[in-house]
Design an enzyme around this catalytic site. Structure first.
Site: not given
Ligand code: PGA
Length: 259
Positions: A10-12, A95, A165, A214, A236
């Site tokens: 997930n690149w956000k 999400h 999550e 994480s 992350g």
């Molecule tokens: P993270 O995020 O791997 O940085 O904890 C996961 C997510 O928000 O999908």
């Protein structure tokens, strides 16, 4: 034979330019080449999807959200049909970062339906903000599953990927703490039980369940081996080299597991 694992990045809202997105995508593509029995998906910002799709066929593309309907006067929205039209195969829905912006289970339910209708595979995120001794968090996740999948026919539910999550374990949460594979295993069993009661034990088995929060190169293997899940949702930040290391570690693990 075991089903394929699925690793979703997930690149956000990263990276900041198309050039950087292309560079990163190529690096990821190199890092996962030869990975066996594992589907790799990059959920990129909308703007980059079409370009990235042309770079590598080995990595599937996904979006990080989509509208609840296909077309209309909805300023700023992007519909699932539009995403399917530019080559997206997956879409993350619900999400926790969108839930804090006001999305509730009823809206996410509409989005899941619209995504399936457009031929996308929804990655439905569920997870509690906090754990409590009375196990209320299980009821919360049960309600998320039931309300987000309400009114979807049995056969179509099997297309949904559920990503557990726990918000308390996501890297950007203040005072976050680590989840361990036992946390993910407990929830994976619970999600399957919920789906089995809701639909059928066959559909409950068919639905793929992922863990996210994480995950790092050290514990990724443990989550896949003993967390009761068939894949991971990692961010992350997914666009930085650290994530490439994670993907390389996963690649090595997949090769080890299936060679
Ligand atoms: P993270 O995020 O791997 O940085 O904890 C996961 C997510 O928000 O999908």
């Amino acid at each position: 034979m075991a089903r394929k694992n699925i690793i979703i990045a997930n690149w956000k809202m990263n990276p900041v330019s198309e050039k950087e997105a292309e560079k990163l995508f190529k690096e990821i593509s190199k890092s996962v080449s030869g990975m066996k029995r594992t589907d790799v998906v990059v959920c990129a910002p909308y703007l980059y999807i079409e370009k990235l799709r042309k770079i590598s066929k080995k990595i599937a593309l996904g979006a990080q959200d989509a509208a609840w309907t296909d077309v209309g006067a909805f300023t700023g929205e992007v519909s699932p049909d539009m995403l399917a039209g530019i080559g997206a195969k997956y879409v993350i829905l619900g999400h926790s970062e969108r839930r804090v912006m006001g999305e509730d289970n009823a809206l996410i339910n509409k989005k899941v339906k619209a995504a399936i209708q457009a031929g996308l595979l929804p990655i439905l995120c569920v997870g509690e903000n906090e754990r409590d001794e009375k196990h209320e968090y299980l009821n919360l996740v049960k309600a998320q599953i039931k309300e987000c999948l309400e009114g979807i026919s049995k056969n179509l539910i099997s297309k949904v990927i559920v990503a557990y999550e726990p918000v308390w374990a996501i890297s950007t949460t203040a005072n976050r703490r680590d989840a361990v594979p036992a946390d993910s295993l407990e929830m994976a069993i619970f999600v399957r039980k919920t789906l089995s009661d809701m639909v059928s034990s066959k559909i409950a088995k068919d639905v793929r369940i992922l863990y996210g929060g994480s995950v790092n190169e050290k514990d990724a293997g443990d989550f896949l081996r003993s967390g009761g899940v068939e894949g991971l949702l990692v961010a992350g930040p997914a666009w930085m080299p650290r994530n490439l290391q994670r993907l390389s570690a996963l690649r090595n693990m997949a090769l080890e597991r299936y060679s």
